[in-house]
Design a protein around this motif. Structure first.
Motif, short mmCIF file in Angstrom:
data_model
loop_
_atom_site.label_atom_id
_atom_site.label_comp_id
_atom_site.label_asym_id
_atom_site.label_seq_id
_atom_site.Cartn_x
_atom_site.Cartn_y
_atom_site.Cartn_z
N ALA A 284 23.38 -9.00 9.80
CA ALA A 284 21.99 -9.18 9.37
C ALA A 284 21.36 -10.38 10.07
O ALA A 284 20.18 -10.36 10.44
N ARG A 285 22.14 -11.43 10.27
CA ARG A 285 21.62 -12.64 10.93
C ARG A 285 21.13 -12.33 12.33
O ARG A 285 20.19 -12.97 12.83
N ALA B 115 19.18 -12.92 2.62
CA ALA B 115 18.09 -13.68 3.23
C ALA B 115 17.73 -13.16 4.61
O ALA B 115 16.57 -13.25 5.04
N HIS B 116 18.71 -12.60 5.31
CA HIS B 116 18.46 -12.08 6.66
C HIS B 116 18.11 -10.59 6.66
O HIS B 116 18.06 -9.98 7.73
N GLY B 117 17.90 -10.01 5.47
CA GLY B 117 17.37 -8.65 5.42
C GLY B 117 18.36 -7.56 5.09
O GLY B 117 17.99 -6.38 5.11
N ALA B 118 19.59 -7.89 4.76
CA ALA B 118 20.54 -6.86 4.35
C ALA B 118 20.23 -6.40 2.93
O ALA B 118 19.77 -7.19 2.10
N ASP C 211 21.36 0.52 10.82
CA ASP C 211 22.35 0.28 11.88
C ASP C 211 23.77 0.39 11.36
O ASP C 211 24.64 0.98 12.01
N THR C 212 24.03 -0.17 10.16
CA THR C 212 25.40 -0.21 9.64
C THR C 212 25.41 -0.07 8.13
O THR C 212 24.59 -0.69 7.44
N VAL C 213 26.33 0.73 7.64
CA VAL C 213 26.67 0.74 6.22
C VAL C 213 28.03 0.08 6.07
O VAL C 213 29.00 0.47 6.74
N PRO D 162 31.27 -11.41 4.95
CA PRO D 162 30.94 -12.19 6.15
C PRO D 162 30.32 -11.33 7.24
O PRO D 162 29.35 -11.74 7.90
N LEU D 163 30.86 -10.15 7.45
CA LEU D 163 30.36 -9.24 8.47
C LEU D 163 28.93 -8.81 8.16
O LEU D 163 28.07 -8.76 9.04
#
Length: 515
Positions: free
Chosen positions: A33-34, A229-232, A15-17, A27-28
């Motif tokens: 990812a959250r 932790a949220h998969g990034a 989705d995003t790099v 932070p972003l």
């Protein structure tokens, strides 16, 4: 502790790099990812282990962005350890952790004074994100805060070192309010979500050399563990060199060099968080997002002149948190002959950094310089952070020289205008009077600038701005910028807190836009 990190294939369309993992990118990355976005963050530097940090100033050079930059103008800026970082966590690895909030008036300087530039929103619009940042990373400070009695900090301030105490005494002599400042460190142990135990600050004084017990609130011990932790995916050693675009003009892949080999990552959107110099350099090199002609223009710093004095007793400037005492009484001085204002803060400093500053600022050489250096353990400083006005001629451009990646080296031309010179004179007089009031001798002025600001400013007007108020490119719908390059004006506060707040705001806007 966070689970093992997710890994995406370069053939996967994420989705995003995010380019950069410091105050603007981390932070972003965590926020996207959250909410389930597939995110890859690219970092040019390595991963550092906090256990290997030492107070050694030479060894800490590994934390600094050392790629050559060319400096010009009448006030050429020193780069490297002064304002640039490399490694997972960016400049927050070695920043001083001083996190005052911007003054509400600084968002409307042009309306107030006719000079500078207004922000496209006010302080109240950013305040919820500021408070979220302070709560998540951990910030210490006094309750109440003298210049904002409604503000509250979760942790009490660390102990004052000699410089902080001396400045408090000096402010009392001259009738200025002073206080312990807001500091991004914890003074009690904390179980940081997704990271684990962070220990309380031990006042070692080596904040600029990396924090060994994770008391200092950086990206590496707050946002990035949450992102992982949220998969990034957090990829290090990746120097971004370009982009691929689809038939609609959107960015479809990011090109980067890793271990000498060019690689690519397919994506639906891109966020550049590389800082005011590197973000502008990448856009100028690729020719993207510059229909306004504003990329690289309006480069700003903070006027960060320091005044040092020598005292009869030993002050041990390397001991304790370096910059604790603050006064905001000069954010709008009553006798100002300039627009805007400045903060003052106390200064301790490691010996090599102090010695280099003294040698640069003082004409003494040989035995005279050696005698001055012997006074290190009896020295203390006061420093300013002053607003500079955006000026078209202060800018980042591409030089004819190439770096090891084949990219043009950036050239930064920077010259103070009449407003900056007037503010510098006002602050230097005041800092000198403060030290004189408490018996300082051999008072010396270190002229310097700090922080990189501007070059891709936000606004409503596509002809004078690079991105909209949420950080989205006017030219490329799936390109966003999240760092201090988007600041329309410098303000007087150290920028890290504002950058992180803007990063959360941009993440929210991206999700609302479907990215």
């Amino acid at each position: 502790m966070s689970p093992e990190m997710q890994h995406f294939s370069c053939h996967d369309e994420v989705d995003t790099v995010v380019i950069g993992t410091g105050a603007g990118g981390a932070p972003l990355t965590a926020e996207l990812a959250r909410y389930g976005r597939r995110v890859v963050a690219l970092e040019a530097g390595p991963v550092f282990d906090a256990k290997n940090y030492t107070p050694d100033e030479i060894g800490a050079g590994a934390l600094y962005w050392s790629h050559e930059r060319l400096s010009g103008g009448e006030n050429p800026q020193a780069f490297g350890g002064n304002n640039s970082g490399t490694g997972l966590g960016g400049s927050l690895l070695h920043y001083g952790a001083f996190v005052p909030r911007m003054d509400p008036r600084d968002f409307h300087l042009k309306t107030e004074t006719g000079q500078g530039e207004d922000w496209p929103f006010d302080y109240k619009a950013l305040l919820p994100y500021i408070e979220r940042v302070e709560e998540f990373i951990g910030v210490s400070g006094p309750n109440p805060y003298p210049w904002d009695e409604k503000r509250r900090y979760a942790y009490p301030p660390p102990a004052r070192n000699s410089a902080a105490q001396k400045m408090r005494e000096a402010c009392d002599h001259l009738g200025l309010r002073s206080s312990d400042g807001p500091v991004a460190l914890i003074t009690r142990g904390r179980d940081q979500p997704y990271y684990g135990q962070r220990d309380a600050c031990v006042n070692c004084g080596a904040c600029h050399q990396g924090c060994r017990n994770s008391a200092k609130s950086g990206a590496d011990n707050t946002w990035l563990p949450a992102a992982r932790a949220h998969g990034a995916e957090l990829r290090t050693g990746c120097m971004v060199t370009g982009f691929e675009r689809d038939t609609q003009g959107r960015i479809s892949a990011v090109l980067y060099v890793k271990q000498g080999r060019e690689e690519r990552q397919k994506c639906r959107s891109v966020v550049i968080s590389a800082g005011a110099v590197e973000t502008a350099r990448l856009l100028l090199h690729t020719g993207l997002s510059n229909s306004s002609g504003q990329v690289g223009r309006n480069y700003m710093t903070h006027i960060s002149t320091q005044v040092w004095g020598v005292f009869d007793e030993e002050t041990y400037p390397n001991k304790g948190y370096p910059s604790l005492t603050i006064t905001e009484d000069m954010v709008r001085p009553k006798d100002a002959d300039f627009a805007g204002g400045y903060l003052l803060q106390s200064l301790g400093m490691m010996p090599i950094t102090w010695s280099v500053g003294l040698a640069r600022a003082d004409r003494r050489r040989g035995d005279a310089l050696s005698r001055a250096l012997r006074h290190y353990n009896k020295s203390a400083g006061i420093g300013m952070h002053g607003e500079t006005l955006p000026r078209d001629e202060n800018r980042v451009t591409l030089s004819d020289e190439r770096d090891d990646f084949g990219l043009p080296k950036p050239r930064i031309d920077y010259t103070y205008g009449p407003n900056e010179n007037a503010m510098d004179r006002h602050a230097t007089r005041l800092m000198t009077r403060l030290w004189e009031s408490v018996g300082a001798q051999d008072i010396r002025v270190f002229s310097r600038a700090a922080h990189m600001i501007g070059t891709c400013r936000m606004g409503h007007d596509t002809g004078t701005s690079v991105v909209n108020p949420q950080g989205r490119s006017f030219d490329i719908e799936n390109l966003w910028i999240s760092d201090h390059s988007t600041f329309p004006s410098a303000g007087a506060a150290n920028p890290a807190l504002t950058i992180m707040a803007l990063s959360l705001r941009t993440a929210e806007a991206m999700m609302k836009a479907g990215y």
